[in-house]
Design a protein around this motif. Structure first.
Motif, PDB file in Angstrom:
ATOM      1  N   ARG A  38       6.442  12.639   4.396  1.00  0.00           N
ATOM      2  CA  ARG A  38       4.801  12.584   3.875  1.00  0.00           C
ATOM      3  C   ARG A  38       4.740  14.044   3.234  1.00  0.00           C
ATOM      4  NH1 ARG A  38      -0.386  10.516   7.002  1.00  0.00           N
ATOM      5  NH2 ARG A  38      -1.870  11.342   5.402  1.00  0.00           N
ATOM      6  N   LEU A  39       4.279  13.829   2.023  1.00  0.00           N
ATOM      7  CA  LEU A  39       4.189  15.204   1.390  1.00  0.00           C
ATOM      8  C   LEU A  39       3.007  15.027   0.315  1.00  0.00           C
ATOM      9  CD1 LEU A  39       7.654  14.825  -0.529  1.00  0.00           C
ATOM     10  CD2 LEU A  39       7.030  16.375   1.377  1.00  0.00           C
ATOM     11  N   GLU A  40       2.366  16.138   0.216  1.00  0.00           N
ATOM     12  CA  GLU A  40       1.237  16.222  -0.550  1.00  0.00           C
ATOM     13  C   GLU A  40       1.339  16.445  -2.054  1.00  0.00           C
ATOM     14  OE1 GLU A  40      -3.093  18.061   0.951  1.00  0.00           O
ATOM     15  OE2 GLU A  40      -1.538  19.736   0.509  1.00  0.00           O
ATOM     16  N   LEU A  41       0.413  15.989  -2.737  1.00  0.00           N
ATOM     17  CA  LEU A  41       0.376  16.059  -4.269  1.00  0.00           C
ATOM     18  C   LEU A  41      -0.884  16.106  -4.618  1.00  0.00           C
ATOM     19  CD1 LEU A  41       2.120  15.833  -7.138  1.00  0.00           C
ATOM     20  CD2 LEU A  41       1.597  13.186  -6.674  1.00  0.00           C
ATOM     21  N   PHE A  42      -1.075  16.959  -5.880  1.00  0.00           N
ATOM     22  CA  PHE A  42      -2.295  17.121  -6.534  1.00  0.00           C
ATOM     23  C   PHE A  42      -2.371  16.544  -7.850  1.00  0.00           C
ATOM     24  CE2 PHE A  42      -2.218  20.000  -3.095  1.00  0.00           C
ATOM     25  CZ  PHE A  42      -3.667  19.980  -2.507  1.00  0.00           C
ATOM     26  N   LEU A  43      -3.093  15.760  -8.174  1.00  0.00           N
ATOM     27  CA  LEU A  43      -3.087  14.977  -9.726  1.00  0.00           C
ATOM     28  C   LEU A  43      -4.035  15.503 -10.461  1.00  0.00           C
ATOM     29  CD1 LEU A  43      -2.167  11.434  -8.232  1.00  0.00           C
ATOM     30  CD2 LEU A  43      -0.656  13.030  -9.477  1.00  0.00           C
ATOM     31  N   PHE A  44      -3.994  15.877 -11.763  1.00  0.00           N
ATOM     32  CA  PHE A  44      -4.753  16.403 -12.724  1.00  0.00           C
ATOM     33  C   PHE A  44      -5.110  15.009 -13.481  1.00  0.00           C
ATOM     34  CE2 PHE A  44      -3.141  20.283 -11.089  1.00  0.00           C
ATOM     35  CZ  PHE A  44      -4.090  21.097 -11.527  1.00  0.00           C
ATOM     36  N   ASP A  80      -1.206  11.457  -1.075  1.00  0.00           N
ATOM     37  CA  ASP A  80      -0.204  11.618  -0.004  1.00  0.00           C
ATOM     38  C   ASP A  80       1.010  10.887  -0.683  1.00  0.00           C
ATOM     39  OD1 ASP A  80      -1.755  12.914   2.028  1.00  0.00           O
ATOM     40  OD2 ASP A  80      -2.405  10.981   2.658  1.00  0.00           O
ATOM     41  N   VAL A  81       1.911  11.382  -0.534  1.00  0.00           N
ATOM     42  CA  VAL A  81       3.160  10.748  -1.190  1.00  0.00           C
ATOM     43  C   VAL A  81       3.858  10.222   0.137  1.00  0.00           C
ATOM     44  CG1 VAL A  81       5.382  10.926  -2.298  1.00  0.00           C
ATOM     45  CG2 VAL A  81       3.480  12.035  -3.023  1.00  0.00           C
ATOM     46  N   LEU A  82       4.272   9.079   0.199  1.00  0.00           N
ATOM     47  CA  LEU A  82       4.972   8.480   1.551  1.00  0.00           C
ATOM     48  C   LEU A  82       6.200   7.819   0.943  1.00  0.00           C
ATOM     49  CD1 LEU A  82       1.743   6.800   2.759  1.00  0.00           C
ATOM     50  CD2 LEU A  82       2.579   8.852   3.608  1.00  0.00           C
ATOM     51  N   ASP A 116      14.922  -4.191   1.263  1.00  0.00           N
ATOM     52  CA  ASP A 116      15.958  -3.368   2.004  1.00  0.00           C
ATOM     53  C   ASP A 116      15.080  -2.307   2.869  1.00  0.00           C
ATOM     54  OD1 ASP A 116      18.020  -4.601   1.072  1.00  0.00           O
ATOM     55  OD2 ASP A 116      18.296  -3.254  -0.635  1.00  0.00           O
ATOM     56  N   GLY A 117      13.824  -1.954   2.754  1.00  0.00           N
ATOM     57  CA  GLY A 117      12.705  -1.265   3.239  1.00  0.00           C
ATOM     58  C   GLY A 117      12.838   0.020   2.588  1.00  0.00           C
ATOM     59  N   ASN A 118      13.216   0.091   1.441  1.00  0.00           N
ATOM     60  CA  ASN A 118      12.765   1.398   0.673  1.00  0.00           C
ATOM     61  C   ASN A 118      11.783   1.396   0.153  1.00  0.00           C
ATOM     62  OD1 ASN A 118      15.661   2.154   0.967  1.00  0.00           O
ATOM     63  ND2 ASN A 118      16.395   0.726  -0.773  1.00  0.00           N
ATOM     64  N   ARG A 119      10.894   2.427   0.328  1.00  0.00           N
ATOM     65  CA  ARG A 119       9.481   2.501  -0.325  1.00  0.00           C
ATOM     66  C   ARG A 119       8.846   3.734  -0.740  1.00  0.00           C
ATOM     67  NH1 ARG A 119       3.991   0.333   2.893  1.00  0.00           N
ATOM     68  NH2 ARG A 119       2.882  -0.031   1.091  1.00  0.00           N
ATOM     69  N   CYS A 120       8.153   3.984  -1.615  1.00  0.00           N
ATOM     70  CA  CYS A 120       7.415   4.878  -2.256  1.00  0.00           C
ATOM     71  C   CYS A 120       5.963   4.585  -2.509  1.00  0.00           C
ATOM     72  CB  CYS A 120       8.032   5.479  -3.390  1.00  0.00           C
ATOM     73  SG  CYS A 120       7.220   6.948  -4.168  1.00  0.00           S
ATOM     74  N   VAL A 121       4.963   5.297  -1.923  1.00  0.00           N
ATOM     75  CA  VAL A 121       3.577   5.271  -2.030  1.00  0.00           C
ATOM     76  C   VAL A 121       3.151   6.297  -2.464  1.00  0.00           C
ATOM     77  CG1 VAL A 121       1.443   4.478  -0.738  1.00  0.00           C
ATOM     78  CG2 VAL A 121       3.383   3.354  -0.317  1.00  0.00           C
ATOM     79  N   ILE A 122       2.069   6.443  -3.398  1.00  0.00           N
ATOM     80  CA  ILE A 122       1.371   7.559  -3.859  1.00  0.00           C
ATOM     81  C   ILE A 122      -0.211   7.111  -3.672  1.00  0.00           C
ATOM     82  CG2 ILE A 122       0.361   9.406  -5.417  1.00  0.00           C
ATOM     83  CD1 ILE A 122       3.161   9.204  -6.952  1.00  0.00           C
ATOM     84  N   ARG A 123      -0.716   7.686  -2.324  1.00  0.00           N
ATOM     85  CA  ARG A 123      -1.893   7.178  -2.033  1.00  0.00           C
ATOM     86  C   ARG A 123      -3.048   8.234  -2.374  1.00  0.00           C
ATOM     87  NH1 ARG A 123      -1.224   5.091   3.292  1.00  0.00           N
ATOM     88  NH2 ARG A 123      -0.646   3.403   2.148  1.00  0.00           N
ATOM     89  N   VAL A 124      -3.993   7.999  -3.248  1.00  0.00           N
ATOM     90  CA  VAL A 124      -5.102   9.017  -3.632  1.00  0.00           C
ATOM     91  C   VAL A 124      -6.043   8.881  -2.698  1.00  0.00           C
ATOM     92  CG1 VAL A 124      -6.672   9.533  -5.457  1.00  0.00           C
ATOM     93  CG2 VAL A 124      -4.302   8.525  -6.164  1.00  0.00           C
TER      94      VAL A 124
END
Length: 156
Positions: free
Chosen positions: A53-59, A42-44, A16-24
């Motif tokens: 497009r959002l920013e995420l910091f991962l520990f 980046d969270v897309l 259906d075109g729904n998508r979530c990507v977390i790109r380190v």
């Protein structure tokens, strides 16, 4: 030394075109003890009603928690990544194995999205996590509260 190419820790989509990507994309502060092991991502998120497009910091603890949640994920259960520092993503698996995704960024937006991923997505995401850890291994140890040093397995 060249920087490694970005790695998709999460890449979920459906027909259906729904998508979530977390790109380190790399380390937050390479070479700085207190920021070296923190990863920038980046969270897309895209659907018919959103393209964000959002920013995420991962520990490292976030990666551990994601692995734990992913291992236990089953219908009626959930998994999260991110958390109390700002942006968080929550995944809930329904009985038909579709996912509800909740993206919550207290400063920008909250949204819910349904995704019908492929059957093998959990196994695929364990491999994605392994690739992130292989590309940016933990190289800092906390020897006492708020005291850090380089681990003996540091590459650089």
């Amino acid at each position: 030394m060249t920087e490694p190419a970005p790695v998709n820790l999460i890449d979920l989509g459906d027909t259906d075109g729904n998508r979530c990507v977390i790109r380190v994309t790399g380390r937050y502060q390479p070479g700085v003890l207190t920021g070296h092991d923190i990863l920038q991502a980046d969270v897309l998120v895209s659907a018919s009603f959103v393209d964000a497009r959002l920013e995420l910091f991962l520990f490292q603890q976030d990666l551990d928690a994601w692995q734990h949640d992913l291992t236990l994920l089953a219908p009626g259960k959930g998994a999260t990544i991110g958390g109390d520092r700002g942006l968080s993503l929550g995944f809930f698996m329904h009985e038909d194995r579709t996912l509800s995704l909740m993206v919550q960024d207290p400063d920008r937006m909250s949204l819910a999205l349904g995704i019908g991923p492929e059957e093998t997505w959990i196994q695929d995401h364990h491999q994605r996590l392994d690739k992130v850890r292989e590309t940016w291994p933990s190289e800092v140890v906390e020897t006492a509260p708020m005291t850090y040093e380089w681990s003996s397995n540091r590459r650089g």
